[in-house]
Motif scaffolding. Structure first.
Motif, PDB file in Angstrom:
ATOM      1  N   TYR A   1      64.116   8.697  14.960  1.00 18.99           N
ATOM      2  CA  TYR A   1      64.493   7.316  14.734  1.00 18.99           C
ATOM      3  C   TYR A   1      64.469   6.634  16.102  1.00 18.99           C
ATOM      4  O   TYR A   1      64.514   7.292  17.138  1.00 18.99           O
ATOM      5  CB  TYR A   1      65.908   7.228  14.158  1.00 18.99           C
ATOM      6  CG  TYR A   1      66.007   7.457  12.671  1.00 18.99           C
ATOM      7  CD1 TYR A   1      65.798   8.721  12.120  1.00 18.99           C
ATOM      8  CD2 TYR A   1      66.344   6.412  11.814  1.00 18.99           C
ATOM      9  CE1 TYR A   1      65.907   8.929  10.750  1.00 18.99           C
ATOM     10  CE2 TYR A   1      66.464   6.615  10.440  1.00 18.99           C
ATOM     11  CZ  TYR A   1      66.249   7.870   9.920  1.00 18.99           C
ATOM     12  OH  TYR A   1      66.367   8.068   8.569  1.00 18.99           O
TER      13      TYR A   1
ATOM     14  N   GLU B   1      65.636   2.450  13.180  1.00 21.79           N
ATOM     15  CA  GLU B   1      64.576   2.641  12.190  1.00 21.79           C
ATOM     16  C   GLU B   1      63.961   4.025  12.306  1.00 21.79           C
ATOM     17  O   GLU B   1      63.822   4.566  13.408  1.00 21.79           O
ATOM     18  CB  GLU B   1      63.480   1.571  12.360  1.00 21.79           C
ATOM     19  CG  GLU B   1      62.723   1.626  13.662  1.00 21.79           C
ATOM     20  CD  GLU B   1      61.573   0.634  13.744  1.00 21.79           C
ATOM     21  OE1 GLU B   1      61.274  -0.045  12.738  1.00 21.79           O
ATOM     22  OE2 GLU B   1      60.966   0.531  14.828  1.00 21.79           O
ATOM     23  N   GLY B   2      63.606   4.572  11.180  1.00 20.53           N
ATOM     24  CA  GLY B   2      62.911   5.853  11.158  1.00 20.53           C
ATOM     25  C   GLY B   2      61.474   5.668  11.595  1.00 20.53           C
ATOM     26  O   GLY B   2      60.800   4.750  11.120  1.00 20.53           O
TER      27      GLY B   2
ATOM     28  N   GLN C   1      62.311  10.280   1.298  1.00 23.78           N
ATOM     29  CA  GLN C   1      63.690  10.227   0.807  1.00 23.78           C
ATOM     30  C   GLN C   1      64.577  11.163   1.599  1.00 23.78           C
ATOM     31  O   GLN C   1      65.718  10.826   1.933  1.00 23.78           O
ATOM     32  CB  GLN C   1      63.731  10.555  -0.676  1.00 23.78           C
ATOM     33  CG  GLN C   1      63.161   9.470  -1.569  1.00 23.78           C
ATOM     34  CD  GLN C   1      63.268   9.798  -3.030  1.00 23.78           C
ATOM     35  OE1 GLN C   1      63.031  10.934  -3.442  1.00 23.78           O
ATOM     36  NE2 GLN C   1      63.613   8.815  -3.840  1.00 23.78           N
TER      37      GLN C   1
ATOM     38  N   TYR D   1      65.098   9.483   5.073  1.00 27.52           N
ATOM     39  CA  TYR D   1      65.933   8.290   5.135  1.00 27.52           C
ATOM     40  C   TYR D   1      67.324   8.485   4.535  1.00 27.52           C
ATOM     41  O   TYR D   1      68.254   7.786   4.920  1.00 27.52           O
ATOM     42  CB  TYR D   1      65.238   7.127   4.433  1.00 27.52           C
ATOM     43  CG  TYR D   1      64.151   6.506   5.281  1.00 27.52           C
ATOM     44  CD1 TYR D   1      62.810   6.584   4.929  1.00 27.52           C
ATOM     45  CD2 TYR D   1      64.467   5.849   6.466  1.00 27.52           C
ATOM     46  CE1 TYR D   1      61.820   6.029   5.720  1.00 27.52           C
ATOM     47  CE2 TYR D   1      63.481   5.294   7.266  1.00 27.52           C
ATOM     48  CZ  TYR D   1      62.162   5.386   6.880  1.00 27.52           C
ATOM     49  OH  TYR D   1      61.189   4.841   7.674  1.00 27.52           O
ATOM     50  N   TYR D   2      67.487   9.429   3.636  1.00 28.13           N
ATOM     51  CA  TYR D   2      68.764   9.570   2.949  1.00 28.13           C
ATOM     52  C   TYR D   2      69.415  10.936   3.112  1.00 28.13           C
ATOM     53  O   TYR D   2      70.532  11.133   2.633  1.00 28.13           O
ATOM     54  CB  TYR D   2      68.587   9.272   1.455  1.00 28.13           C
ATOM     55  CG  TYR D   2      67.979   7.916   1.186  1.00 28.13           C
ATOM     56  CD1 TYR D   2      66.716   7.805   0.613  1.00 28.13           C
ATOM     57  CD2 TYR D   2      68.660   6.756   1.537  1.00 28.13           C
ATOM     58  CE1 TYR D   2      66.149   6.560   0.379  1.00 28.13           C
ATOM     59  CE2 TYR D   2      68.092   5.509   1.305  1.00 28.13           C
ATOM     60  CZ  TYR D   2      66.845   5.428   0.729  1.00 28.13           C
ATOM     61  OH  TYR D   2      66.278   4.203   0.501  1.00 28.13           O
TER      62      TYR D   2
END
Length: 128
Positions: A37, A46-47, A109, A112-113
């Motif tokens: 990031y 941001e990734g 996913q 980001y999660y």
């Protein structure tokens, strides 16, 4: 406890290159999604890019596609980010991040999660 150790930041002129490294220590298995990031002054984190240890699938945000390359050395539990054609807008603190409890879902996913470990930031400054 898994720890991420990042290195490789610095100052470079526009058009130049830098390579960031991130080593995971204390890892009991070789399954992860790991990447970078970044956070520029006044902007949200941001990734940037990530890689899946299982099949080496990679993901990049559009602004770095074709310029940045992420790779991994599974034997060393180390991920590299080769950054070429650097631009002043790439200036940011870069953070290594990893998901060591990878769920069966899309790479993005997990990236980001699913992040559960962070390394200390390393400064990348690109002068114009």
């Amino acid at each position: 406890e898994v720890q991420l150790q990042a290195s490789g930041g610095g100052l470079v002129q526009a058009g130049g290159s830098l390579t960031l490294s991130c080593e995971a220590s204390g890892l009991s298995h070789g399954r992860y999604v790991m990447g970078w990031y970044r956070q520029a002054p006044g902007k949200e984190r941001e990734g940037v890019a990530c890689i899946n240890s299982r099949d080496h699938e990679t993901y990049y945000i559009s602004s770095v596609k074709g310029r940045f390359t992420i790779s991994s050395d599974d034997a060393k539990n180390t991920v590299y980010l080769q950054m070429n054609s650097l631009k002043p807008e790439d200036t940011a603190v870069y953070y290594c991040a990893a998901d060591f409890n990878v769920a069966s879902r899309a790479l993005v996913q997990n990236f980001y999660y699913g992040i559960d470990s962070w390394g200390e930031g390393t400064q990348v400054t690109v002068s114009s």
